[in-house]
Design a protein around this motif. Sequence first.
Motif, PDB file in Angstrom:
ATOM      1  N   PHE A  90       0.789  -1.520  -0.406  1.00 53.07           N
ATOM      2  CA  PHE A  90      -0.006   0.418   0.026  1.00 53.07           C
ATOM      3  C   PHE A  90       1.065   1.632  -0.242  1.00 53.07           C
ATOM      4  CE2 PHE A  90      -2.079  -3.443   2.089  1.00 53.07           C
ATOM      5  CZ  PHE A  90      -3.453  -3.424   1.402  1.00 53.07           C
ATOM      6  N   GLY A  91       0.057   2.408  -0.545  1.00 50.11           N
ATOM      7  CA  GLY A  91       0.909   3.621  -0.343  1.00 50.11           C
ATOM      8  C   GLY A  91       0.038   4.993  -1.224  1.00 50.11           C
ATOM      9  N   LEU A  92       0.641   6.344  -0.746  1.00 47.67           N
ATOM     10  CA  LEU A  92      -0.377   7.000  -1.496  1.00 47.67           C
ATOM     11  C   LEU A  92      -1.317   7.443  -0.408  1.00 47.67           C
ATOM     12  CD1 LEU A  92       0.138   8.900  -3.921  1.00 47.67           C
ATOM     13  CD2 LEU A  92      -2.015   8.031  -4.366  1.00 47.67           C
ATOM     14  N   SER A  93      -0.815   7.040   0.907  1.00 44.93           N
ATOM     15  CA  SER A  93      -1.099   7.637   2.272  1.00 44.93           C
ATOM     16  C   SER A  93      -2.344   6.315   2.586  1.00 44.93           C
ATOM     17  CB  SER A  93      -1.794   9.564   2.532  1.00 44.93           C
ATOM     18  OG  SER A  93      -1.578   9.977   2.149  1.00 44.93           O
ATOM     19  N   GLY A  94      -2.439   5.562   1.905  1.00 40.72           N
ATOM     20  CA  GLY A  94      -3.173   4.511   1.979  1.00 40.72           C
ATOM     21  C   GLY A  94      -4.407   4.148   0.686  1.00 40.72           C
ATOM     22  N   THR A  95      -4.275   5.261   0.606  1.00 42.34           N
ATOM     23  CA  THR A  95      -5.644   5.392  -0.862  1.00 42.34           C
ATOM     24  C   THR A  95      -5.354   4.519  -2.047  1.00 42.34           C
ATOM     25  OG1 THR A  95      -4.872   7.224  -1.676  1.00 42.34           O
ATOM     26  CG2 THR A  95      -6.320   7.670  -0.130  1.00 42.34           C
ATOM     27  N   LEU A  96      -3.944   3.764  -2.108  1.00 43.33           N
ATOM     28  CA  LEU A  96      -3.444   2.764  -3.012  1.00 43.33           C
ATOM     29  C   LEU A  96      -3.006   1.759  -3.121  1.00 43.33           C
ATOM     30  CD1 LEU A  96      -2.297   2.835  -6.238  1.00 43.33           C
ATOM     31  CD2 LEU A  96       0.002   3.732  -5.201  1.00 43.33           C
ATOM     32  N   THR A  97      -3.211   0.576  -4.158  1.00 36.48           N
ATOM     33  CA  THR A  97      -2.971  -0.840  -3.197  1.00 36.48           C
ATOM     34  C   THR A  97      -2.558  -1.057  -4.618  1.00 36.48           C
ATOM     35  OG1 THR A  97      -5.444  -1.562  -2.407  1.00 36.48           O
ATOM     36  CG2 THR A  97      -3.970  -2.783  -3.150  1.00 36.48           C
ATOM     37  N   ILE A  98      -0.456  -0.855  -4.045  1.00 37.58           N
ATOM     38  CA  ILE A  98       0.701  -1.165  -4.674  1.00 37.58           C
ATOM     39  C   ILE A  98       0.271  -3.062  -6.240  1.00 37.58           C
ATOM     40  CG2 ILE A  98       2.971  -1.275  -5.440  1.00 37.58           C
ATOM     41  CD1 ILE A  98       2.844   1.142  -3.088  1.00 37.58           C
ATOM     42  N   GLN A  99      -0.523  -3.396  -4.546  1.00 37.79           N
ATOM     43  CA  GLN A  99      -0.696  -4.929  -5.470  1.00 37.79           C
ATOM     44  C   GLN A  99      -1.891  -5.574  -5.532  1.00 37.79           C
ATOM     45  OE1 GLN A  99       1.512  -9.177  -3.651  1.00 37.79           O
ATOM     46  NE2 GLN A  99       3.041  -8.415  -4.981  1.00 37.79           N
ATOM     47  N   PRO A 100      -2.799  -5.027  -5.952  1.00 34.72           N
ATOM     48  CA  PRO A 100      -3.767  -6.513  -6.107  1.00 34.72           C
ATOM     49  C   PRO A 100      -3.637  -7.394  -6.193  1.00 34.72           C
ATOM     50  CG  PRO A 100      -3.915  -4.370  -7.933  1.00 34.72           C
ATOM     51  CD  PRO A 100      -2.074  -4.528  -7.050  1.00 34.72           C
ATOM     52  N   GLU A 101      -4.704  -8.481  -6.212  1.00 35.65           N
ATOM     53  CA  GLU A 101      -5.178 -10.009  -5.851  1.00 35.65           C
ATOM     54  C   GLU A 101      -4.196 -10.048  -7.418  1.00 35.65           C
ATOM     55  OE1 GLU A 101      -9.756 -11.119  -6.263  1.00 35.65           O
ATOM     56  OE2 GLU A 101      -8.025 -10.825  -4.475  1.00 35.65           O
ATOM     57  N   TYR A 102      -4.649  -9.111  -8.161  1.00 36.21           N
ATOM     58  CA  TYR A 102      -4.546  -9.797  -9.291  1.00 36.21           C
ATOM     59  C   TYR A 102      -3.173  -9.326 -10.484  1.00 36.21           C
ATOM     60  CZ  TYR A 102      -5.675  -5.099 -10.721  1.00 36.21           C
ATOM     61  OH  TYR A 102      -6.019  -3.777 -11.234  1.00 36.21           O
ATOM     62  N   GLN A 103      -2.199  -8.763  -9.464  1.00 39.12           N
ATOM     63  CA  GLN A 103      -0.937  -8.533  -9.364  1.00 39.12           C
ATOM     64  C   GLN A 103      -0.441 -10.185  -9.329  1.00 39.12           C
ATOM     65  OE1 GLN A 103       0.682  -6.644 -11.406  1.00 39.12           O
ATOM     66  NE2 GLN A 103      -0.261  -4.263 -11.512  1.00 39.12           N
ATOM     67  N   ARG A 104       1.096  -9.758 -10.957  1.00 36.51           N
ATOM     68  CA  ARG A 104       2.338 -10.765  -9.821  1.00 36.51           C
ATOM     69  C   ARG A 104       3.100 -10.414  -8.297  1.00 36.51           C
ATOM     70  NH1 ARG A 104       5.658 -10.529 -14.732  1.00 36.51           N
ATOM     71  NH2 ARG A 104       5.616  -8.258 -14.801  1.00 36.51           N
ATOM     72  N   ASN A 105       3.615 -11.329  -7.582  1.00 32.84           N
ATOM     73  CA  ASN A 105       4.557 -10.698  -7.001  1.00 32.84           C
ATOM     74  C   ASN A 105       5.599  -9.867  -7.535  1.00 32.84           C
ATOM     75  OD1 ASN A 105       2.868 -13.549  -6.082  1.00 32.84           O
ATOM     76  ND2 ASN A 105       3.912 -13.518  -4.663  1.00 32.84           N
ATOM     77  N   TYR A 106       6.520  -8.891  -6.054  1.00 29.16           N
ATOM     78  CA  TYR A 106       7.415  -8.395  -6.539  1.00 29.16           C
ATOM     79  C   TYR A 106       8.530  -9.016  -6.683  1.00 29.16           C
ATOM     80  CZ  TYR A 106      10.982  -5.298  -5.215  1.00 29.16           C
ATOM     81  OH  TYR A 106      11.423  -4.120  -5.690  1.00 29.16           O
ATOM     82  N   ILE A 107       8.917  -9.233  -8.037  1.00 29.52           N
ATOM     83  CA  ILE A 107       9.973  -9.951  -8.451  1.00 29.52           C
ATOM     84  C   ILE A 107      11.072  -8.760  -8.977  1.00 29.52           C
ATOM     85  CG2 ILE A 107       8.760 -11.212  -9.537  1.00 29.52           C
ATOM     86  CD1 ILE A 107       9.451 -10.161 -12.264  1.00 29.52           C
ATOM     87  N   TYR A 108      11.453  -7.902  -8.796  1.00 32.33           N
ATOM     88  CA  TYR A 108      12.421  -7.057  -8.168  1.00 32.33           C
ATOM     89  C   TYR A 108      13.176  -7.027  -7.422  1.00 32.33           C
ATOM     90  CZ  TYR A 108      11.326  -4.202 -13.296  1.00 32.33           C
ATOM     91  OH  TYR A 108      11.014  -3.437 -14.018  1.00 32.33           O
ATOM     92  N   ALA A 109      13.562  -7.659  -6.687  1.00 29.25           N
ATOM     93  CA  ALA A 109      14.505  -7.422  -5.265  1.00 29.25           C
ATOM     94  C   ALA A 109      15.522  -8.193  -5.743  1.00 29.25           C
ATOM     95  CB  ALA A 109      13.780  -7.973  -3.838  1.00 29.25           C
ATOM     96  N   ASP A 110      16.697  -8.229  -6.675  1.00 34.87           N
ATOM     97  CA  ASP A 110      17.568  -9.119  -7.132  1.00 34.87           C
ATOM     98  C   ASP A 110      18.697  -8.427  -7.071  1.00 34.87           C
ATOM     99  OD1 ASP A 110      17.174  -6.946  -9.031  1.00 34.87           O
ATOM    100  OD2 ASP A 110      17.589  -8.916 -10.558  1.00 34.87           O
ATOM    101  N   GLY A 111      18.721  -7.131  -6.251  1.00 35.30           N
ATOM    102  CA  GLY A 111      20.042  -5.978  -6.295  1.00 35.30           C
ATOM    103  C   GLY A 111      20.291  -5.604  -7.699  1.00 35.30           C
ATOM    104  N   LYS A 112      19.424  -5.173  -8.321  1.00 42.39           N
ATOM    105  CA  LYS A 112      19.790  -5.246  -9.766  1.00 42.39           C
ATOM    106  C   LYS A 112      18.480  -4.087 -10.661  1.00 42.39           C
ATOM    107  CE  LYS A 112      22.784  -9.114 -11.093  1.00 42.39           C
ATOM    108  NZ  LYS A 112      23.212  -9.898 -12.467  1.00 42.39           N
ATOM    109  N   LYS A 113      17.452  -5.611 -10.779  1.00 45.41           N
ATOM    110  CA  LYS A 113      16.757  -4.438 -11.502  1.00 45.41           C
ATOM    111  C   LYS A 113      15.928  -3.580 -10.030  1.00 45.41           C
ATOM    112  CE  LYS A 113      14.612  -8.256 -13.668  1.00 45.41           C
ATOM    113  NZ  LYS A 113      15.716  -9.167 -13.693  1.00 45.41           N
ATOM    114  N   ASP A 114      15.933  -3.472  -9.425  1.00 45.49           N
ATOM    115  CA  ASP A 114      15.753  -2.720  -8.100  1.00 45.49           C
ATOM    116  C   ASP A 114      16.608  -1.631  -8.254  1.00 45.49           C
ATOM    117  OD1 ASP A 114      17.629  -4.417  -6.768  1.00 45.49           O
ATOM    118  OD2 ASP A 114      16.662  -4.408  -4.784  1.00 45.49           O
ATOM    119  N   VAL A 115      17.848  -1.881  -7.628  1.00 41.05           N
ATOM    120  CA  VAL A 115      18.720  -0.667  -7.987  1.00 41.05           C
ATOM    121  C   VAL A 115      18.289   0.170  -9.415  1.00 41.05           C
ATOM    122  CG1 VAL A 115      21.139  -0.195  -7.831  1.00 41.05           C
ATOM    123  CG2 VAL A 115      20.288  -2.024  -6.361  1.00 41.05           C
ATOM    124  N   ALA A 116      18.512  -0.711 -10.315  1.00 39.62           N
ATOM    125  CA  ALA A 116      18.506   0.504 -11.366  1.00 39.62           C
ATOM    126  C   ALA A 116      16.836   1.300 -11.271  1.00 39.62           C
ATOM    127  CB  ALA A 116      17.967  -0.298 -12.498  1.00 39.62           C
TER     128      ALA A 116
END
Length: 387
Positions: free
Chosen positions: A29-55
């Motif tokens: 969640f973000g935007l003061s609780g008004t934004l659901t960043i990962q609704p149930e139809y979204q895939r899981n977060y996959i950028y946590a690899d030290g490369k894509k997230d850093v980029a």
Amino acid sequence: MKTTLRTDITVRDICEGFVYNELEGKGLFGLSGTLTIQPEYQRNYIYADGKKDVAVIESVLKNYPLGLIYFNKLGDGRLEVLDGQQRITSLGRYVTGKFAIKDANGMPQYFGALATDLQERILNTKLLIYECEGEESEIKEWFKTINIVGVPLNAQEISNAVYSGPFVTLCKAEFSNSQNANVQKWSAYISGAVNRQDFMECALDWVSRGKIEDYMSSHRFDNNINEVKAYFNSVIDWVSAVFMGVENEMRGLEWGRLYETYHHRAYNPKEVWEKVKELYADSYVKNRKGIFEYVLGGCVDTKLLEIRLFDDATKKSVYYRQTKEAEEKKISNCPYCAMGNDNNRTKIWLLKDMDADHVTAWSKGGATDISNCQMLCKSHNRAKGNK
């Protein structure tokens, strides 16, 4: 579908009230609780690899554009991320101290340690966001369309979007959660990544006998996944009971199909594993993945093992030996022709007209070496192979 371009939302706004749950399948969640960043139809977060997230962070610091982001505007005024979840989550995770980037000297820099001007550069970066409003079918069709670039959605991630609901949420919590204590055991038999829905896809494939979308559609609004869990565990428990050990080649086999075919048979696990080890030690077995079905099926279908053929040097050596002996005896150099009563009884075949054959069949313990090789004319070799 109605779309509105927003250019007034900054990274600071997005990160206000940012919540990141380490357990995949849970909302971000973000935007003061008004934004659901990962609704149930979204895939899981996959950028946590030290490369894509850093980029993502480095792009912001260098004033590179992050590209368009799409929000779905709900009827109550709340928003959910339609596209851009990976980028937004990377920004939120960095600002809240979940990972570091490296400075020019190679030193790790968390957000809190950055110079104030760099912090402000990140927080004040404006994002290009389209707010979309429309029917569920329109939103999900658009979701599939915009996710054909970058890291593409795989089939199961798309299915999760199309059939989103309590059933998908429960399945993701069970099979797409890397914190699940059973993942290590499952990994011995299932290939792929938990956070890319590969384990969930496998579970659904097994229980549905390959008809995943039909199954998801009919169970979309179920409030339990008891059948999926029970069947999945039955397959895993059966495999681990029949085979006393684990080999790398067991990962990714069609265990659901093998379970359906063979689980009614009785096996002696000790004898099964001794046979597996024996086959692993046989240098003539080319396909180790086929060993497991070969053993389950009673060691009959040797095609599963892709037994290594006799090499050319062996064929030539055996051919010349047989031919010399045949010429001395004035009989055919094909042992089967030599036993006949027709004109081929004394025929000397050319090497190109003969095939190598196991004297003692491989399935009966015969080795693939020169001592167990004979050359037969092609007709007799084919006839022998069809018996």
